[in-house]
Design a protein around this motif. Structure first.
Motif, PDB file in Angstrom:
ATOM      1  N   VAL A  27     -48.920  45.556 -22.720  1.00 11.45           N
ATOM      2  CA  VAL A  27     -48.252  45.165 -21.494  1.00 11.45           C
ATOM      3  C   VAL A  27     -46.856  44.647 -21.817  1.00 11.45           C
ATOM      4  O   VAL A  27     -46.682  43.888 -22.770  1.00 11.45           O
ATOM      5  CB  VAL A  27     -49.051  44.054 -20.767  1.00 11.45           C
ATOM      6  N   ALA A  28     -45.876  45.056 -21.011  1.00 10.11           N
ATOM      7  CA  ALA A  28     -44.521  44.510 -21.086  1.00 10.11           C
ATOM      8  C   ALA A  28     -44.259  43.752 -19.793  1.00 10.11           C
ATOM      9  O   ALA A  28     -44.589  44.228 -18.711  1.00 10.11           O
ATOM     10  CB  ALA A  28     -43.504  45.627 -21.264  1.00 10.11           C
ATOM     11  N   VAL A  29     -43.675  42.568 -19.919  1.00 12.31           N
ATOM     12  CA  VAL A  29     -43.385  41.743 -18.749  1.00 12.31           C
ATOM     13  C   VAL A  29     -41.901  41.405 -18.745  1.00 12.31           C
ATOM     14  O   VAL A  29     -41.375  40.878 -19.728  1.00 12.31           O
ATOM     15  CB  VAL A  29     -44.204  40.439 -18.762  1.00 12.31           C
ATOM     16  N   GLU A  30     -41.253  41.717 -17.628  1.00 16.48           N
ATOM     17  CA  GLU A  30     -39.864  41.322 -17.443  1.00 16.48           C
ATOM     18  C   GLU A  30     -39.856  40.001 -16.679  1.00 16.48           C
ATOM     19  O   GLU A  30     -40.341  39.929 -15.553  1.00 16.48           O
ATOM     20  CB  GLU A  30     -39.086  42.365 -16.637  1.00 16.48           C
ATOM     21  N   PHE A  31     -39.331  38.966 -17.301  1.00 23.33           N
ATOM     22  CA  PHE A  31     -39.102  37.704 -16.614  1.00 23.33           C
ATOM     23  C   PHE A  31     -37.702  37.805 -16.029  1.00 23.33           C
ATOM     24  O   PHE A  31     -36.728  38.003 -16.768  1.00 23.33           O
ATOM     25  CB  PHE A  31     -39.218  36.527 -17.582  1.00 23.33           C
ATOM     26  N   MET A  32     -37.611  37.744 -14.703  1.00 24.79           N
ATOM     27  CA  MET A  32     -36.358  38.036 -14.022  1.00 24.79           C
ATOM     28  C   MET A  32     -36.180  37.134 -12.818  1.00 24.79           C
ATOM     29  O   MET A  32     -37.041  36.327 -12.492  1.00 24.79           O
ATOM     30  CB  MET A  32     -36.331  39.500 -13.586  1.00 24.79           C
ATOM     31  N   SER A  33     -35.024  37.307 -12.159  1.00 27.76           N
ATOM     32  CA  SER A  33     -34.733  36.626 -10.913  1.00 27.76           C
ATOM     33  C   SER A  33     -33.943  37.597 -10.047  1.00 27.76           C
ATOM     34  O   SER A  33     -33.080  38.312 -10.546  1.00 27.76           O
ATOM     35  CB  SER A  33     -33.903  35.370 -11.184  1.00 27.76           C
ATOM     36  N   TYR A  34     -34.255  37.635  -8.763  1.00 27.90           N
ATOM     37  CA  TYR A  34     -33.546  38.555  -7.876  1.00 27.90           C
ATOM     38  C   TYR A  34     -32.084  38.174  -7.712  1.00 27.90           C
ATOM     39  O   TYR A  34     -31.278  38.991  -7.309  1.00 27.90           O
ATOM     40  CB  TYR A  34     -34.261  38.656  -6.530  1.00 27.90           C
ATOM     41  N   GLY A  35     -31.704  36.947  -8.061  1.00 28.24           N
ATOM     42  CA  GLY A  35     -30.312  36.541  -8.004  1.00 28.24           C
ATOM     43  C   GLY A  35     -29.536  36.867  -9.277  1.00 28.24           C
ATOM     44  O   GLY A  35     -28.334  36.638  -9.353  1.00 28.24           O
ATOM     45  N   CYS A  36     -30.187  37.424 -10.259  1.00 32.45           N
ATOM     46  CA  CYS A  36     -29.586  37.721 -11.564  1.00 32.45           C
ATOM     47  C   CYS A  36     -28.946  39.107 -11.548  1.00 32.45           C
ATOM     48  O   CYS A  36     -29.634  40.109 -11.362  1.00 32.45           O
ATOM     49  CB  CYS A  36     -30.672  37.634 -12.635  1.00 32.45           C
ATOM     50  N   GLU A  69     -43.317  27.875 -13.544  1.00 31.28           N
ATOM     51  CA  GLU A  69     -44.304  27.406 -14.520  1.00 31.28           C
ATOM     52  C   GLU A  69     -44.537  28.461 -15.605  1.00 31.28           C
ATOM     53  O   GLU A  69     -44.637  28.140 -16.783  1.00 31.28           O
ATOM     54  CB  GLU A  69     -45.629  27.061 -13.850  1.00 31.28           C
ATOM     55  N   LEU A  70     -44.606  29.744 -15.212  1.00 28.53           N
ATOM     56  CA  LEU A  70     -44.773  30.817 -16.209  1.00 28.53           C
ATOM     57  C   LEU A  70     -43.552  30.896 -17.119  1.00 28.53           C
ATOM     58  O   LEU A  70     -43.688  31.080 -18.333  1.00 28.53           O
ATOM     59  CB  LEU A  70     -44.988  32.172 -15.529  1.00 28.53           C
ATOM     60  N   ALA A  71     -42.374  30.754 -16.544  1.00 33.85           N
ATOM     61  CA  ALA A  71     -41.153  30.779 -17.353  1.00 33.85           C
ATOM     62  C   ALA A  71     -41.159  29.635 -18.357  1.00 33.85           C
ATOM     63  O   ALA A  71     -40.810  29.827 -19.535  1.00 33.85           O
ATOM     64  CB  ALA A  71     -39.925  30.700 -16.452  1.00 33.85           C
ATOM     65  N   ASP A  72     -41.584  28.464 -17.925  1.00 33.73           N
ATOM     66  CA  ASP A  72     -41.656  27.319 -18.837  1.00 33.73           C
ATOM     67  C   ASP A  72     -42.716  27.534 -19.909  1.00 33.73           C
ATOM     68  O   ASP A  72     -42.470  27.291 -21.094  1.00 33.73           O
ATOM     69  CB  ASP A  72     -41.969  26.033 -18.063  1.00 33.73           C
ATOM     70  N   ARG A  73     -43.893  28.003 -19.509  1.00 34.98           N
ATOM     71  CA  ARG A  73     -45.000  28.205 -20.447  1.00 34.98           C
ATOM     72  C   ARG A  73     -44.621  29.196 -21.549  1.00 34.98           C
ATOM     73  O   ARG A  73     -44.989  29.017 -22.707  1.00 34.98           O
ATOM     74  CB  ARG A  73     -46.237  28.709 -19.712  1.00 34.98           C
ATOM     75  N   TYR A  74     -43.868  30.241 -21.190  1.00 36.81           N
ATOM     76  CA  TYR A  74     -43.521  31.269 -22.172  1.00 36.81           C
ATOM     77  C   TYR A  74     -42.096  31.118 -22.699  1.00 36.81           C
ATOM     78  O   TYR A  74     -41.550  32.032 -23.299  1.00 36.81           O
ATOM     79  CB  TYR A  74     -43.794  32.660 -21.582  1.00 36.81           C
ATOM     80  N   GLU A  75     -41.522  29.929 -22.490  1.00 31.48           N
ATOM     81  CA  GLU A  75     -40.230  29.544 -23.052  1.00 31.48           C
ATOM     82  C   GLU A  75     -39.136  30.576 -22.747  1.00 31.48           C
ATOM     83  O   GLU A  75     -38.395  30.998 -23.628  1.00 31.48           O
ATOM     84  CB  GLU A  75     -40.368  29.293 -24.554  1.00 31.48           C
ATOM     85  N   ILE A  76     -39.044  30.936 -21.469  1.00 34.52           N
ATOM     86  CA  ILE A  76     -38.008  31.858 -21.026  1.00 34.52           C
ATOM     87  C   ILE A  76     -36.749  31.045 -20.778  1.00 34.52           C
ATOM     88  O   ILE A  76     -36.724  30.162 -19.924  1.00 34.52           O
ATOM     89  CB  ILE A  76     -38.448  32.603 -19.733  1.00 34.52           C
ATOM     90  N   GLU A  77     -35.699  31.341 -21.535  1.00 30.29           N
ATOM     91  CA  GLU A  77     -34.471  30.559 -21.441  1.00 30.29           C
ATOM     92  C   GLU A  77     -33.382  31.276 -20.663  1.00 30.29           C
ATOM     93  O   GLU A  77     -32.364  30.674 -20.328  1.00 30.29           O
ATOM     94  CB  GLU A  77     -33.993  30.199 -22.841  1.00 30.29           C
ATOM     95  N   GLY A  78     -33.553  32.562 -20.397  1.00 29.33           N
ATOM     96  CA  GLY A  78     -32.558  33.306 -19.645  1.00 29.33           C
ATOM     97  C   GLY A  78     -33.161  34.584 -19.113  1.00 29.33           C
ATOM     98  O   GLY A  78     -34.231  35.020 -19.551  1.00 29.33           O
ATOM     99  N   THR A  79     -32.466  35.163 -18.144  1.00 27.84           N
ATOM    100  CA  THR A  79     -32.948  36.416 -17.572  1.00 27.84           C
ATOM    101  C   THR A  79     -31.890  37.483 -17.764  1.00 27.84           C
ATOM    102  O   THR A  79     -30.697  37.167 -17.803  1.00 27.84           O
ATOM    103  CB  THR A  79     -33.259  36.254 -16.071  1.00 27.84           C
ATOM    104  N   PRO A  80     -32.311  38.696 -17.919  1.00 31.32           N
ATOM    105  CA  PRO A  80     -33.687  39.163 -18.038  1.00 31.32           C
ATOM    106  C   PRO A  80     -34.233  38.936 -19.450  1.00 31.32           C
ATOM    107  O   PRO A  80     -33.501  39.002 -20.418  1.00 31.32           O
ATOM    108  CB  PRO A  80     -33.590  40.665 -17.739  1.00 31.32           C
ATOM    109  N   THR A  81     -35.531  38.681 -19.529  1.00 32.52           N
ATOM    110  CA  THR A  81     -36.243  38.593 -20.802  1.00 32.52           C
ATOM    111  C   THR A  81     -37.476  39.474 -20.699  1.00 32.52           C
ATOM    112  O   THR A  81     -38.252  39.337 -19.766  1.00 32.52           O
ATOM    113  CB  THR A  81     -36.670  37.149 -21.114  1.00 32.52           C
ATOM    114  N   LEU A  82     -37.629  40.400 -21.637  1.00 34.91           N
ATOM    115  CA  LEU A  82     -38.816  41.242 -21.712  1.00 34.91           C
ATOM    116  C   LEU A  82     -39.716  40.701 -22.809  1.00 34.91           C
ATOM    117  O   LEU A  82     -39.257  40.481 -23.931  1.00 34.91           O
ATOM    118  CB  LEU A  82     -38.439  42.681 -22.068  1.00 34.91           C
TER     119      LEU A  82
END
Length: 117
Positions: A27-36, A69-82
């Motif tokens: 599985v690949a997950v893109e952590f993103m934001s629609y404002g990005c 919460e998911l972004a914090d749990r998986y230490e996402i510091e910027g978008t986009p992050t795959l």
């Protein structure tokens, strides 16, 4: 005007464990934001990669504006992050705007090819 197919499906804090961590497929997950802006540029390329992969690997997105919460749990510091997962374990990560099919294809598939060898 017809609506384009969405090959990248959204997951939330409520569905992440079942769809991503418990998946028997890579599985690949893109952590993103629609404002990005970079996420918007990446979207058509990610759609193409997801369509090409078909059922071999699943590609999901997490909107971090909604699921912080998911972004914090998986230490996402910027978008986009795959983030690539296999057997519920992170096996690869690509951060930042690299909107080319080749770069994304390699980012999404290389971790799984390395596990298989």
């Amino acid at each position: 005007m017809p609506i384009a197919a969405d090959f990248v499906k959204s997951v939330t804090g409520e569905t992440f464990a079942a769809l991503v961590l418990a998946s028997s497929e890579p599985v690949a997950v893109e952590f993103m934001s629609y404002g990005c802006e970079h996420c918007r540029l990446l979207e058509p390329v990610l759609q193409e990669v997801a369509e090409t992969l078909g059922a071999r690997e699943a590609v999901f997105r997490v909107n971090i504006a909604v699921d912080q919460e998911l972004a914090d749990r998986y230490e996402i510091e910027g978008t986009p992050t795959l983030v690539m997962y296999s057997g519920g374990i992170e096996v690869g990560r690509a951060v930042g705007p690299n909107p080319s099919v080749k770069v994304l294809w390699n980012a999404v598939t290389r971790p799984f090819e390395e596990i298989a060898s």
